[in-house]
Design a protein around this motif. Structure first.
Motif, PDB file in Angstrom:
ATOM      1  N   GLU A 122       0.829  -1.224   0.000  1.00 29.58           N
ATOM      2  CA  GLU A 122       0.000   0.000   0.000  1.00 29.58           C
ATOM      3  C   GLU A 122       0.859   1.269   0.000  1.00 29.58           C
ATOM      4  O   GLU A 122       0.465   2.302  -0.534  1.00 29.58           O
ATOM      5  N   ARG A 123       2.040   1.186   0.607  1.00 31.56           N
ATOM      6  CA  ARG A 123       2.891   2.375   0.715  1.00 31.56           C
ATOM      7  C   ARG A 123       3.786   2.553  -0.510  1.00 31.56           C
ATOM      8  O   ARG A 123       4.557   3.497  -0.575  1.00 31.56           O
ATOM      9  N   LEU A 124       3.716   1.592  -1.423  1.00 29.71           N
ATOM     10  CA  LEU A 124       4.607   1.665  -2.577  1.00 29.71           C
ATOM     11  C   LEU A 124       3.811   1.425  -3.852  1.00 29.71           C
ATOM     12  O   LEU A 124       3.912   0.398  -4.488  1.00 29.71           O
ATOM     13  N   GLN A 125       2.946   2.394  -4.149  1.00 32.59           N
ATOM     14  CA  GLN A 125       2.167   2.294  -5.377  1.00 32.59           C
ATOM     15  C   GLN A 125       2.165   3.650  -6.074  1.00 32.59           C
ATOM     16  O   GLN A 125       2.193   4.677  -5.427  1.00 32.59           O
ATOM     17  N   PHE A 126       2.151   3.597  -7.397  1.00 39.14           N
ATOM     18  CA  PHE A 126       2.354   4.818  -8.176  1.00 39.14           C
ATOM     19  C   PHE A 126       1.274   4.973  -9.246  1.00 39.14           C
ATOM     20  O   PHE A 126       1.559   5.167 -10.413  1.00 39.14           O
ATOM     21  N   TRP A 127       0.014   4.841  -8.803  1.00 41.22           N
ATOM     22  CA  TRP A 127      -1.109   4.988  -9.731  1.00 41.22           C
ATOM     23  C   TRP A 127      -1.224   6.439 -10.189  1.00 41.22           C
ATOM     24  O   TRP A 127      -1.034   7.359  -9.417  1.00 41.22           O
ATOM     25  N   SER A 128      -1.610   6.608 -11.446  1.00 35.19           N
ATOM     26  CA  SER A 128      -1.828   7.943 -11.989  1.00 35.19           C
ATOM     27  C   SER A 128      -3.302   8.321 -11.886  1.00 35.19           C
ATOM     28  O   SER A 128      -4.176   7.528 -12.244  1.00 35.19           O
ATOM     29  N   GLY A 129      -3.563   9.507 -11.392  1.00 37.79           N
ATOM     30  CA  GLY A 129      -4.932  10.040 -11.388  1.00 37.79           C
ATOM     31  C   GLY A 129      -5.938   9.125 -10.725  1.00 37.79           C
ATOM     32  O   GLY A 129      -5.753   8.690  -9.596  1.00 37.79           O
ATOM     33  N   ILE A 130      -7.010   8.791 -11.466  1.00 35.38           N
ATOM     34  CA  ILE A 130      -8.086   7.981 -10.891  1.00 35.38           C
ATOM     35  C   ILE A 130      -7.820   6.478 -11.024  1.00 35.38           C
ATOM     36  O   ILE A 130      -8.624   5.664 -10.574  1.00 35.38           O
ATOM     37  N   ASP A 131      -6.734   6.121 -11.680  1.00 33.03           N
ATOM     38  CA  ASP A 131      -6.451   4.690 -11.836  1.00 33.03           C
ATOM     39  C   ASP A 131      -6.093   4.078 -10.488  1.00 33.03           C
ATOM     40  O   ASP A 131      -5.555   4.768  -9.628  1.00 33.03           O
ATOM     41  N   PRO A 132      -6.371   2.790 -10.262  1.00 33.24           N
ATOM     42  CA  PRO A 132      -7.030   1.867 -11.197  1.00 33.24           C
ATOM     43  C   PRO A 132      -8.547   2.056 -11.186  1.00 33.24           C
ATOM     44  O   PRO A 132      -9.150   2.093 -10.122  1.00 33.24           O
ATOM     45  N   ASP A 133      -9.143   2.148 -12.378  1.00 32.95           N
ATOM     46  CA  ASP A 133     -10.591   2.386 -12.441  1.00 32.95           C
ATOM     47  C   ASP A 133     -11.370   1.215 -13.030  1.00 32.95           C
ATOM     48  O   ASP A 133     -12.590   1.263 -13.139  1.00 32.95           O
ATOM     49  N   ASN A 134     -10.623   0.147 -13.438  1.00 43.03           N
ATOM     50  CA  ASN A 134     -11.266  -1.065 -13.956  1.00 43.03           C
ATOM     51  C   ASN A 134     -12.293  -0.755 -15.049  1.00 43.03           C
ATOM     52  O   ASN A 134     -13.367  -1.355 -15.103  1.00 43.03           O
ATOM     53  N   TRP A 135     -11.941   0.164 -15.940  1.00 47.53           N
ATOM     54  CA  TRP A 135     -12.828   0.563 -17.036  1.00 47.53           C
ATOM     55  C   TRP A 135     -13.226  -0.651 -17.867  1.00 47.53           C
ATOM     56  O   TRP A 135     -12.408  -1.539 -18.111  1.00 47.53           O
ATOM     57  N   LYS A 136     -14.461  -0.714 -18.293  1.00 48.35           N
ATOM     58  CA  LYS A 136     -14.946  -1.872 -19.041  1.00 48.35           C
ATOM     59  C   LYS A 136     -15.146  -1.584 -20.537  1.00 48.35           C
ATOM     60  O   LYS A 136     -15.766  -2.372 -21.247  1.00 48.35           O
ATOM     61  N   GLY A 137     -14.622  -0.463 -20.991  1.00 48.05           N
ATOM     62  CA  GLY A 137     -14.767  -0.121 -22.405  1.00 48.05           C
ATOM     63  C   GLY A 137     -15.968   0.781 -22.632  1.00 48.05           C
ATOM     64  O   GLY A 137     -16.842   0.897 -21.774  1.00 48.05           O
ATOM     65  N   ASP A 144     -14.562  -7.980 -18.074  1.00 48.66           N
ATOM     66  CA  ASP A 144     -13.619  -8.235 -16.980  1.00 48.66           C
ATOM     67  C   ASP A 144     -12.919  -6.963 -16.511  1.00 48.66           C
ATOM     68  O   ASP A 144     -12.266  -6.955 -15.469  1.00 48.66           O
ATOM     69  N   GLY A 145     -13.022  -5.896 -17.305  1.00 49.86           N
ATOM     70  CA  GLY A 145     -12.362  -4.648 -16.935  1.00 49.86           C
ATOM     71  C   GLY A 145     -10.863  -4.703 -17.177  1.00 49.86           C
ATOM     72  O   GLY A 145     -10.355  -5.566 -17.904  1.00 49.86           O
ATOM     73  N   GLU A 146     -10.167  -3.764 -16.552  1.00 46.17           N
ATOM     74  CA  GLU A 146      -8.717  -3.626 -16.763  1.00 46.17           C
ATOM     75  C   GLU A 146      -7.966  -4.307 -15.626  1.00 46.17           C
ATOM     76  O   GLU A 146      -8.001  -3.856 -14.495  1.00 46.17           O
ATOM     77  N   ASP A 147      -7.271  -5.389 -15.960  1.00 47.37           N
ATOM     78  CA  ASP A 147      -6.670  -6.222 -14.916  1.00 47.37           C
ATOM     79  C   ASP A 147      -5.143  -6.267 -14.941  1.00 47.37           C
ATOM     80  O   ASP A 147      -4.540  -7.005 -14.161  1.00 47.37           O
ATOM     81  N   CYS A 148      -4.514  -5.537 -15.848  1.00 46.93           N
ATOM     82  CA  CYS A 148      -3.056  -5.555 -15.929  1.00 46.93           C
ATOM     83  C   CYS A 148      -2.523  -4.121 -15.892  1.00 46.93           C
ATOM     84  O   CYS A 148      -3.252  -3.177 -16.207  1.00 46.93           O
ATOM     85  N   VAL A 149      -1.266  -3.973 -15.498  1.00 45.73           N
ATOM     86  CA  VAL A 149      -0.723  -2.627 -15.280  1.00 45.73           C
ATOM     87  C   VAL A 149       0.393  -2.295 -16.268  1.00 45.73           C
ATOM     88  O   VAL A 149       1.316  -3.075 -16.483  1.00 45.73           O
ATOM     89  N   ARG A 150       0.264  -1.105 -16.855  1.00 47.01           N
ATOM     90  CA  ARG A 150       1.297  -0.565 -17.738  1.00 47.01           C
ATOM     91  C   ARG A 150       1.784   0.737 -17.111  1.00 47.01           C
ATOM     92  O   ARG A 150       1.072   1.372 -16.333  1.00 47.01           O
ATOM     93  N   MET A 151       3.000   1.132 -17.443  1.00 44.13           N
ATOM     94  CA  MET A 151       3.526   2.364 -16.852  1.00 44.13           C
ATOM     95  C   MET A 151       4.224   3.217 -17.897  1.00 44.13           C
ATOM     96  O   MET A 151       4.599   2.748 -18.959  1.00 44.13           O
ATOM     97  N   GLY A 152       4.386   4.492 -17.546  1.00 44.44           N
ATOM     98  CA  GLY A 152       5.119   5.418 -18.400  1.00 44.44           C
ATOM     99  C   GLY A 152       4.331   6.694 -18.638  1.00 44.44           C
ATOM    100  O   GLY A 152       3.121   6.662 -18.786  1.00 44.44           O
ATOM    101  N   GLU A 153       5.045   7.811 -18.624  1.00 45.76           N
ATOM    102  CA  GLU A 153       4.444   9.116 -18.898  1.00 45.76           C
ATOM    103  C   GLU A 153       5.453   9.873 -19.741  1.00 45.76           C
ATOM    104  O   GLU A 153       6.543  10.178 -19.287  1.00 45.76           O
ATOM    105  N   LYS A 154       5.093  10.128 -20.993  1.00 47.40           N
ATOM    106  CA  LYS A 154       6.050  10.678 -21.948  1.00 47.40           C
ATOM    107  C   LYS A 154       6.699  11.980 -21.466  1.00 47.40           C
ATOM    108  O   LYS A 154       7.893  12.172 -21.582  1.00 47.40           O
ATOM    109  N   GLY A 155       5.910  12.859 -20.890  1.00 44.99           N
ATOM    110  CA  GLY A 155       6.466  14.137 -20.448  1.00 44.99           C
ATOM    111  C   GLY A 155       7.032  14.109 -19.038  1.00 44.99           C
ATOM    112  O   GLY A 155       7.410  15.140 -18.494  1.00 44.99           O
ATOM    113  N   GLY A 156       7.077  12.924 -18.437  1.00 48.78           N
ATOM    114  CA  GLY A 156       7.509  12.820 -17.037  1.00 48.78           C
ATOM    115  C   GLY A 156       6.293  12.827 -16.133  1.00 48.78           C
ATOM    116  O   GLY A 156       5.304  13.486 -16.401  1.00 48.78           O
ATOM    117  N   ALA A 157       6.370  12.059 -15.052  1.00 49.51           N
ATOM    118  CA  ALA A 157       5.206  11.883 -14.173  1.00 49.51           C
ATOM    119  C   ALA A 157       5.346  12.705 -12.903  1.00 49.51           C
ATOM    120  O   ALA A 157       6.410  12.759 -12.303  1.00 49.51           O
TER     121      ALA A 157
END
Length: 190
Positions: A122-137, A144-157
């Motif tokens: 819990e102390r070591l997580q780096f979610w962006s904004g409202i994620d994880p939101d389990n969006w279903k499309g 099943d929603g969004e169950d895997c994690v990708r990372m990266g922010e082109k302009g820096g996070a």
């Protein structure tokens, strides 16, 4: 002896850190204090990282990492997240050009687990904004929603927060990780 390669150094440039004794009574093996990664992998903090340029699903990406003797990356510290965030910032060509990491909640919704089976700290997580939101499309086409994690922010996070949940079937690049090894050098005299 500390031997940290900087980001741009290739393995060939790391080699000179091997201590070769000037005087040599005969062939002998000495322990090399430097961590080594095979070609194409990047050393950082005793681990080797492979930034795949192939885009594939989370499962396929994981299979490819395992075939190389590693697994999708598990992020164990803020320092490691910082290293990866900076690295991806340089290689991403567009905002959607993100990388799979070894985190999923496909077994139990909302329970995020690393590929080694350990739960997300819990102390070591780096979610962006409202994620994880389990969006279903847009039309619920991904029940099943969004169950895997990708990372990266082109302009820096901001504050390193650049994890996003995503559909596991979506093709993305990925980050593999395995332990670096300390080498041995055979010292052979002329």
């Amino acid at each position: 002896m500390k031997c940290e390669s900087n980001l741009t150094e290739t393995l060939s440039k790391i080699k000179p850190c091997s201590t070769v004794q000037p005087t040599c009574p005969g062939p002998k093996v000495i322990n090399d204090p430097c961590y080594k990664c095979e070609e194409g992998w990047e050393q950082h903090g005793g681990k080797c990282y492979y930034f795949s340029i192939r885009k594939s699903s989370w499962e396929q990406s994981r299979d490819e990492c395992r075939a190389k003797g590693g697994d999708l990356v598990k992020i164990d510290s803020r320092e490691e997240q910082s290293f990866l965030e900076r690295k991806l910032r340089d290689v991403m060509t567009e905002a959607e050009d993100k990388f799979w990491i070894g985190l999923t909640d496909s077994a139990v919704e909302g329970r995020w687990v690393w590929v080694d089976g350990s739960p997300l700290n819990e102390r070591l997580q780096f979610w962006s904004g409202i994620d994880p939101d389990n969006w279903k499309g847009h039309n619920g086409e991904h029940p099943d929603g969004e169950d895997c994690v990708r990372m990266g922010e082109k302009g820096g996070a901001d504050d390193l927060k650049c994890w996003f949940d995503a559909f596991c079937s979506k093709p993305h690049r990925s980050i593999c990780e395995k332990a670096a090894v300390k080498g041995q050098i055979k010292n052979v005299c002329d």
